[in-house]
Design a protein around this motif. Sequence first.
Motif, PDB file in Angstrom:
ATOM      1  N   LYS A  29       0.866  -1.179   0.000  1.00  0.00           N
ATOM      2  CA  LYS A  29       0.000   0.000   0.000  1.00  0.00           C
ATOM      3  C   LYS A  29       0.905   1.233   0.000  1.00  0.00           C
ATOM      4  N   ASP A  56      -2.403   7.188   5.053  1.00  0.00           N
ATOM      5  CA  ASP A  56      -2.733   6.234   3.994  1.00  0.00           C
ATOM      6  C   ASP A  56      -3.292   6.966   2.770  1.00  0.00           C
ATOM      7  N   GLU A 110      -5.091   5.844   0.231  1.00  0.00           N
ATOM      8  CA  GLU A 110      -6.481   5.508  -0.089  1.00  0.00           C
ATOM      9  C   GLU A 110      -7.456   6.244   0.830  1.00  0.00           C
TER      10      GLU A 110
END
Length: 535
Positions: free
Chosen positions: A353, A375, A377
């Motif tokens: 990720k 993060d 996302e």
Amino acid sequence: MAKKVSIIPAKPIAVIKGLPKETKKRVCAYCRVSTDTDEQLLSYEAQVTYYEDYIRKRPDWEYAGIYADEGITGTNTKYRAQFNRMIEDAMAGQFDMIITKSISRFARNTLDCLKYVRILKEKGIGVYFEKENIDTMDSKGEVLLTILSSLAQDESRSISENSRWGIVRRFQQGKVRVNHKKFMGYDKDENGDLIINEEQAEIVRRIFKEYLEGKSADKIAAGLTKDGIPTVTGKKKWHPTVITKMLKNEKYKGDALLQKTITVDFLTHKRVKNKGQAPQYYVENSHPAIISKEMFEAVQKEMKRRSDLRGFGDKERRSKHSSKYPFSGKIICGNCGAVYRRKRWGPTDKYKKYVWNCRTRDENGPKSCNMKAVDEEKLKAAFVRVTNKVIKDSDGFIKKMMDNIEKVLSENKDDEKIKAIDSRLEELREQITNLIRLNSRSSIDSDIYDEEYNRLVLEMENLRSKRLAYTKTEMECKNNYSRVREIERILKEHEPINRFDEELFRVLVEKIRVVSLVEVEFVLKTGVVVRDVLS
């Protein structure tokens, strides 16, 4: 027995070269004019005709051609193609003598003049300077040549200084000189004034627009190359440095900064950037604008913003702005103010990720900054929520944006002061114009002229600085008005989104400020701040 001395006569050059005694002397001529004006090009043509006739009329001479440079300086032989070809042909033995009008036509540089005369003399090739009546094959020739070529060099220095004086006077009068063949977006009319080339102007507008949309100079250059759009010089590949120079060029907003570079050596014609060694002249509204002043100022502001986001030290500030990822240069640490950078987490593709790390923490460890990674996302999901919130209440957001702009404008605008500054600036322009006209008619003492001119210019520059502060505020507000209207149009056309939209992100968001591990602030292009909790 008495000594007996016999004279062995000198041999003609033809015999020395192994040719028959009656062989005609092969003679060529060299001509040059220094500028490309119509009058002097006529002089150039007249020289060519004169020397061709002059050589052909001599029965003992054979015409060996004319070497002629037009519109090229004589202070340095480096840039004279025909002169250099003549020397090459001389070394190849293609002629025996060169005729030229004068030393100053041959070279205005003493070293160059003597160097080539001696090279030719070693090959048995003479140079005849018609005006000075010097033949370099004569024993007295070089002594006279040394003296006269030194005078020619001084003449060149004088001409250079006079030319510079004329150029500076044109600058003072606001007359702009631009090589339009290397200037994207403009041509010249029959009077030599700049006019817009609409086909090229569209490319210029595209570059400025794409930069404001978030693209880097690299991305813009790559896009133009990919679309098969040639550069102003006809090349297929665009370079980021060209894009950056265009974005900084004030001429695209219709103004002109004159004397950006200066010549530091009249012989080599070496030019350097003018960092204050000589005065500069800023001409407002000197020619038609391709880019509005508002857009140009917005681009300069955006360039500064990107520069400020690159880091704290000089090394970081010199790094390139990247628009490879939509969040590049947009995420700011709410704790230390550093920009975030993208990193991959996870050992394999299955678990990978992408996160964004505070640069300070990334380079100096957690003790330097306690803000943890965010993060990617989650940031994308947060943008979707913020955008849908804005779309849902677009009228409310647009009103809030407009109120912010009006507040800034009202706090910084003073119509009376602006009017007084503009009036005084107009008076100063008129006084400077009258001073220049008076000087051209009656030749004022140079010290008095310079003192008065500098006094007027200094006052004008101080007033311009004050006026610019008001103008910048007005331009920023106008630019923000335009942005709000563009955002309003986009929001009205958009339905709520269900996934991250990169283009919409570039249009709407100025930056993202990370407040904590779970909370971020989206700062929109007009200053409105929208908070969101990461989930």
